[in-house]
Design a protein around this motif. Structure first.
Motif, PDB file in Angstrom:
ATOM      1  N   MET A   1      -8.094 -37.427 -30.878  1.00 14.28           N
ATOM      2  CA  MET A   1      -8.779 -38.661 -30.847  1.00 14.28           C
ATOM      3  C   MET A   1      -9.367 -39.127 -32.641  1.00 14.28           C
ATOM      4  N   PHE A   2      -9.687 -37.475 -33.403  1.00 15.31           N
ATOM      5  CA  PHE A   2     -10.472 -36.991 -34.505  1.00 15.31           C
ATOM      6  C   PHE A   2      -8.834 -37.309 -35.500  1.00 15.31           C
ATOM      7  N   ASP A   3      -8.060 -37.406 -34.753  1.00 13.00           N
ATOM      8  CA  ASP A   3      -7.012 -36.445 -35.615  1.00 13.00           C
ATOM      9  C   ASP A   3      -6.424 -38.051 -37.098  1.00 13.00           C
ATOM     10  N   PHE A   4      -6.615 -39.656 -37.116  1.00 12.00           N
ATOM     11  CA  PHE A   4      -7.223 -40.157 -38.115  1.00 12.00           C
ATOM     12  C   PHE A   4      -8.204 -39.860 -38.903  1.00 12.00           C
ATOM     13  N   LEU A   5      -9.023 -39.212 -39.083  1.00 10.12           N
ATOM     14  CA  LEU A   5      -9.995 -39.018 -39.906  1.00 10.12           C
ATOM     15  C   LEU A   5      -9.632 -37.982 -41.009  1.00 10.12           C
ATOM     16  N   GLU A   6      -7.574 -37.817 -40.487  1.00  9.70           N
ATOM     17  CA  GLU A   6      -7.343 -36.528 -41.826  1.00  9.70           C
ATOM     18  C   GLU A   6      -7.351 -37.414 -42.399  1.00  9.70           C
ATOM     19  N   GLY A   7      -7.181 -36.543 -44.548  1.00 13.56           N
ATOM     20  CA  GLY A   7      -6.811 -37.687 -45.326  1.00 13.56           C
ATOM     21  C   GLY A   7      -8.419 -38.320 -46.329  1.00 13.56           C
ATOM     22  N   TYR A   8      -9.341 -38.847 -44.826  1.00 14.70           N
ATOM     23  CA  TYR A   8     -10.507 -39.302 -45.466  1.00 14.70           C
ATOM     24  C   TYR A   8     -11.173 -37.699 -46.024  1.00 14.70           C
ATOM     25  N   ASP A   9     -11.826 -38.003 -47.124  1.00 17.66           N
ATOM     26  CA  ASP A   9     -12.942 -36.879 -47.153  1.00 17.66           C
ATOM     27  C   ASP A   9     -14.388 -37.095 -46.611  1.00 17.66           C
ATOM     28  N   LEU A  10     -14.635 -36.703 -45.243  1.00 20.02           N
ATOM     29  CA  LEU A  10     -15.719 -37.045 -44.657  1.00 20.02           C
ATOM     30  C   LEU A  10     -16.999 -36.270 -45.663  1.00 20.02           C
ATOM     31  N   LEU A  11     -16.941 -35.179 -45.457  1.00 13.72           N
ATOM     32  CA  LEU A  11     -17.918 -34.576 -45.925  1.00 13.72           C
ATOM     33  C   LEU A  11     -18.223 -34.141 -47.772  1.00 13.72           C
ATOM     34  N   GLY A  12     -17.150 -34.701 -48.093  1.00 15.64           N
ATOM     35  CA  GLY A  12     -17.823 -35.050 -49.518  1.00 15.64           C
ATOM     36  C   GLY A  12     -18.361 -36.235 -49.664  1.00 15.64           C
ATOM     37  N   ALA A  13     -17.854 -37.426 -49.179  1.00 17.45           N
ATOM     38  CA  ALA A  13     -18.609 -38.362 -48.993  1.00 17.45           C
ATOM     39  C   ALA A  13     -19.798 -38.535 -48.765  1.00 17.45           C
ATOM     40  N   PHE A  14     -20.710 -37.294 -47.972  1.00 14.12           N
ATOM     41  CA  PHE A  14     -22.495 -38.010 -46.991  1.00 14.12           C
ATOM     42  C   PHE A  14     -22.785 -36.330 -48.536  1.00 14.12           C
ATOM     43  N   TRP A  15     -21.921 -35.562 -48.937  1.00 14.49           N
ATOM     44  CA  TRP A  15     -22.250 -34.841 -50.147  1.00 14.49           C
ATOM     45  C   TRP A  15     -22.959 -35.249 -50.824  1.00 14.49           C
ATOM     46  N   LEU A  20     -27.408 -38.725 -54.442  1.00 16.87           N
ATOM     47  CA  LEU A  20     -28.093 -40.337 -54.535  1.00 16.87           C
ATOM     48  C   LEU A  20     -29.198 -39.769 -53.876  1.00 16.87           C
ATOM     49  N   THR A  21     -29.335 -39.560 -52.663  1.00 12.20           N
ATOM     50  CA  THR A  21     -30.800 -39.114 -51.954  1.00 12.20           C
ATOM     51  C   THR A  21     -31.550 -38.296 -52.651  1.00 12.20           C
ATOM     52  N   LEU A  22     -31.292 -37.030 -52.992  1.00 14.88           N
ATOM     53  CA  LEU A  22     -32.213 -36.241 -54.075  1.00 14.88           C
ATOM     54  C   LEU A  22     -32.671 -36.682 -55.309  1.00 14.88           C
ATOM     55  N   LEU A  23     -31.793 -36.915 -55.727  1.00 14.22           N
ATOM     56  CA  LEU A  23     -31.312 -37.774 -57.485  1.00 14.22           C
ATOM     57  C   LEU A  23     -33.005 -38.718 -57.541  1.00 14.22           C
TER      58      LEU A  23
END
Ligand SMILES: Nc1ncnc2c1ncn2[C@@H]1O[C@H](COP(=O)(O)OP(=O)(O)O)[C@@H](O)[C@H]1O
Ligand SMILES: [Mg+2]
Lengths: 221, 258
Positions: A1-15, A20-23
């Motif tokens: 079901m979550f296979d499509f996530l492969e190839g996307y940097d989800l954690l990197g994007a949220f990082w 952005l938020t902290l700075l």
């Protein structure tokens, strides 16, 4: 079901979202505090400036401010915020825009905090011989901040969500990634849900923690 | 230590400490202080009395310039009150003020309240400031409360801390604006006793109060104000037993018979 996530940097994007938020949070806390100090200060010119700043900035849509940072500062005036790399430059411009915008709300949250401090506190401080900066810095603001933790938490949560506007100038944060996934994948509902849950993971603990802090630091009168 | 106090007594022998000359003050159309002339000698204890709204608080507050004046002159120890700024801050440090509502810094402990002015205004060493603060807190009888926050203390204790906080600056003169008016009756005496001791020790004091017992036992002079004017002034016994003006007679009959 979550296979499509492969190839996307989800954690990197949220990082990137977190950065952005902290700075922007730190920047707007400093700039917002200075604005609040100007608004309650004795110099008419500074009072006028801070009042005008708050009233103008909080009535402009954030998207416009962020686009202005990018188009106005970067493309037209060629202000690059110290980096020739477009990606870095855009990130910094986004932080600048978020910071300038959020500071107006920080200023107002702090001012509501200042209003909870009885005038007698400042009078007693003046009567001891403290100067304006000391009265504000040692007596009024410390109490105002404690009273403003609640309103400031709301500002921080709004800021976290507002960072999504940075996608408009190509900063690869969570909403930018979401747009990219929506264009290429079929699981639209699932994608939205993942991003929504991601934001909740950031904002809910923040709210709970700062709610606890607010109670802990509250000034008893 | 002895040298300092001897020197102080030498100076104490001479001169007027607080002088107000034809002071006028308006709040909008309201003429709160009208041609006030008042001279307070070093070591003198003056009680200011009068109906509510007669300008007693405003008078107190002009003396350390928490309120500015429209005309006239105020001098403290020979120096005219400067305009807002560093000079004024320095002068305020020499004038202790005790408020009706205590106004202790709510986010600081009792000890920190008494240390703040010493450290930030007098630039005293932290260690010495703490020693002095503890000694003063002992002197006003709240030494054991040093580490508590103001909200944890009774009103009488808070007011005694406020007196210690003002004394920590070694003021030349102390202003008290109805220091016992916000207190429950059983706490009034503990504060008055501290003030009486202060008066015996030779502190120059201007005290707005309706406590006649204090006025009789501690004051050198009673100043009666009404409608922004000083209507009469005399020795306490004379004022209370034999007031000259009708305003004073009227006022005294009201506070004596409730
Ligand atoms: N900051 C202020 N602005 C306007 N009017 C004031 C202010 N402070 C006091 N007053 C008015 O000035 C008069 C004298 O007040 P005050 O000095 O507090 O009298 P008292 O202490 O003798 O009761 C009162 O009528 C009061 O309402
Ligand atoms: Mg009063």
């Amino acid at each position: 079901m979550f296979d499509f996530l492969e190839g996307y940097d989800l954690l990197g994007a949220f990082w990137t979202t977190v950065q952005l938020t902290l700075l922007s949070a730190v920047g707007s806390l400093i700039w917002g505090t200075l604005l609040a100090a100007m608004r309650v200060g004795p110099v008419p010119l500074m009072r006028g400036f801070a009042t005008a700043y708050v009233n103008i900035v909080r009535n402009i849509p954030l998207t416009v401010i962020i686009l202005f940072s990018s188009l106005g500062l970067y493309s037209t005036l060629n202000i690059t915020m110290g980096s020739e790399v477009v990606k870095t430059s855009n990130f910094r411009l986004a932080v600048l825009g978020l910071m300038l915008y959020t500071a107006a709300f920080v200023c107002e949250a702090l001012r509501s905090g200042i209003n909870t401090v009885p005038v007698g506190q400042a009078e007693a401080a003046r009567a001891l011989g403290l100067n304006f900066t000391q009265v504000l810095g040692l007596v009024v603001l410390p109490q105002a901040f404690r009273a403003a933790v609640g309103p400031l938490t709301n500002v921080l949560i709004a800021l976290t969500k507002n960072t999504t506007v940075a996608a408009a100038i190509g900063v690869a944060e969570a909403a930018y990634l979401m747009k990219e996934m929506v264009e290429n994948e079929a699981q639209l509902v699932l994608i939205s849900a993942i991003i929504a849950v991601g934001f909740c993971c950031l904002t809910l603990p923040t709210g709970l923690f700062l709610g606890w802090v607010a109670k802990k630091v509250a000034v008893k009168r | 230590m002895t040298e300092v106090s001897v020197a102080k007594e030498d100076v104490a022998a001479t001169g007027d400490l607080v002088v107000l000359k034809s002071v006028n003050k308006h709040f909008g159309a309201l003429h709160v202080l009208q041609d006030i002339d008042l001279t307070i000698a070093r070591g003198e204890v003056v009680v200011v009395i009068g109906p509510s709204g007669s300008g007693k608080s405003t008078l107190c507050r002009t003396i350390n310039r928490l309120e500015s004046i429209d005309s006239g002159a105020i001098t403290i120890d020979g120096k005219p009150l400067p305009d807002e700024g560093r000079e004024l801050a320095r002068l305020r440090a020499d004038v202790g003020m005790v408020f009706q509502s205590f106004n202790l810094f709510a986010h600081k402990t009792v000890l920190e309240n008494v240390m703040l002015g010493q450290v930030k205004v007098r630039k005293a060493d932290k260690k010495q400031a703490e020693e002095k603060a503890r000694a003063l807190l002992d002197r006003v009888g709240v030494g054991t409360q040093a580490d508590k926050y103001p909200a944890q203390l009774s009103g009488g204790q808070q007011q005694r801390v406020a007196i210690a906080r003002a004394l920590a600056m070694d003021p030349k003169v102390m202003l008290f604006d109805e220091p016992t008016s916000a207190l429950d009756p059983e706490m009034i005496n503990e504060v008055l006793e501290v003030m009486q001791q202060l008066a015996r020790d030779g502190m120059t004091m201007i005290v707005v109060t309706h406590e006649m017992g204090f006025a009789r036992s501690a004051a050198n002079r009673v100043v009666f104000m009404a409608d922004g004017r000083i209507v009469e002034q005399s020795a306490p016994d004379q004022f209370f037993s034999n007031p000259r003006s009708d305003r004073a007679k009227d006022f005294l009959s009201k506070i004596l018979h409730h």
